[in-house]
Design an enzyme around this catalytic site. Structure first.
Site, PDB file in Angstrom:
ATOM      1  CB  CYS A 120      13.438  42.068  42.656  1.00 60.24           C
ATOM      2  SG  CYS A 120      13.973  43.710  42.287  1.00 60.24           S
ATOM      3  CG  HIS A 220       9.496  44.113  43.557  1.00 58.12           C
ATOM      4  ND1 HIS A 220      10.010  43.415  45.164  1.00 58.12           N
ATOM      5  CD2 HIS A 220      10.827  44.976  42.693  1.00 58.12           C
ATOM      6  CE1 HIS A 220      11.206  44.017  44.774  1.00 58.12           C
ATOM      7  NE2 HIS A 220      11.906  44.627  44.092  1.00 58.12           N
ATOM      8  CD  GLU A 222       7.264  41.750  46.707  1.00 56.51           C
ATOM      9  OE1 GLU A 222       8.140  42.618  46.254  1.00 56.51           O
ATOM     10  OE2 GLU A 222       7.124  41.134  45.052  1.00 56.51           O
TER      11      GLU A 222
END
Length: 253
Positions: A120, A220, A222
């Site tokens: 990001c 993202h 994660e």
């Protein structure tokens, strides 16, 4: 057989440095959501945090000497002054200490061909570091807010990768991505190529051909740790990097 081939590589992750509250404490603190750390460890790496601090090239070099890979994580908007623009009304108040720290780490990492993954903000910072610019507010361009709905709610976008790219080799032709960004890459930085766009045509990933692993995604990963392919790609590249470094030591006479 060299045991370093199976060693867990050390991956540095940049962090926030701002006011944070926990229990009775409300202090200026370095922190990073635990999902980033979990992504690295599940993929076989050792996570170490890199908080913003006073920096120069020597400090950055000493830190990088001890790393096998680097992740530039998400966070505040990059200061528009770093790419020659005035701030948009919606652009975050800049975290100049973090910008300077991450620019120094990134410059040093690229010089030594250290594997890098940008996430990001990390994709935007990589682009700016290489002379590119950013769209400061996508709704002005696209007419909708689907890339960042607000209130910490991630939206799902379908990204389409470029055939033959490093990213396509990791995640295939298409992938669902968790997005939370109101900015995006505009003019591409030197040496970068686009390796994914979404259905609106927004640049969602860039990479640097000719390097072992320099890849940055606007989404993202994660947030979806059932899919570790990006973290695994970075960790594998970091493992290879440290193996090569060990095999080159001591240097020939």
């Amino acid at each position: 057989m060299n045991g370093s081939e199976f060693a867990r590589p050390i991956v540095g992750l940049t962090t926030y440095l701002q006011q944070a509250q926990t229990s009775v404490w409300d202090v200026h603190a370095s922190f990073l959501p635990g999902v980033y750390i979990k992504g690295v460890t599940l993929a076989g790496g050792i996570a170490t945090l890199l908080p913003p601090q006073p920096v120069d090239a020597e400090i950055a070099a000493r830190v990088l000497d001890r790393l096998d890979g680097l992740i530039i994580t998400g966070g505040k908007d990059v200061d528009p002054a770093t790419y020659g623009h005035d701030p948009h009304p919606t652009t975050d108040e800049p975290a100049r200490d973090r910008d300077a720290w991450e620019f120094a780490l990134l410059a040093g990492a690229l010089r030594r061909h250290l594997p890098v993954l940008g996430i990001c903000r990390g994709a935007q910072l990589l682009n700016v570091a290489l002379g590119g610019t950013l769209h400061q507010h996508l709704p002005d361009i696209l007419g909708h807010t689907r890339h960042q709905q607000g209130n910490a709610v991630f939206s799902t976008s379908t990204v389409h990768t470029v055939e033959g790219s490093k990213l396509a080799g990791l995640i295939g032709e298409t992938s669902d991505a968790q997005c939370y960004h109101h900015q995006a890459i505009d003019r591409l930085g030197d040496g970068l190529v686009v390796c994914a766009r979404d259905t609106d045509g927004v640049i969602e990933a860039v990479e640097m051909p000719g390097h072992d692993f320099v890849l940055a995604v606007q989404w993202h990963p994660e947030e979806t740790l059932d899919d570790l392919r990006l973290f695994a790609g970075l960790v594998e590249a970091a493992r290879n990097h440290t193996t090569e470094r060990v095999n080159l030591w001591p240097p020939p006479n």
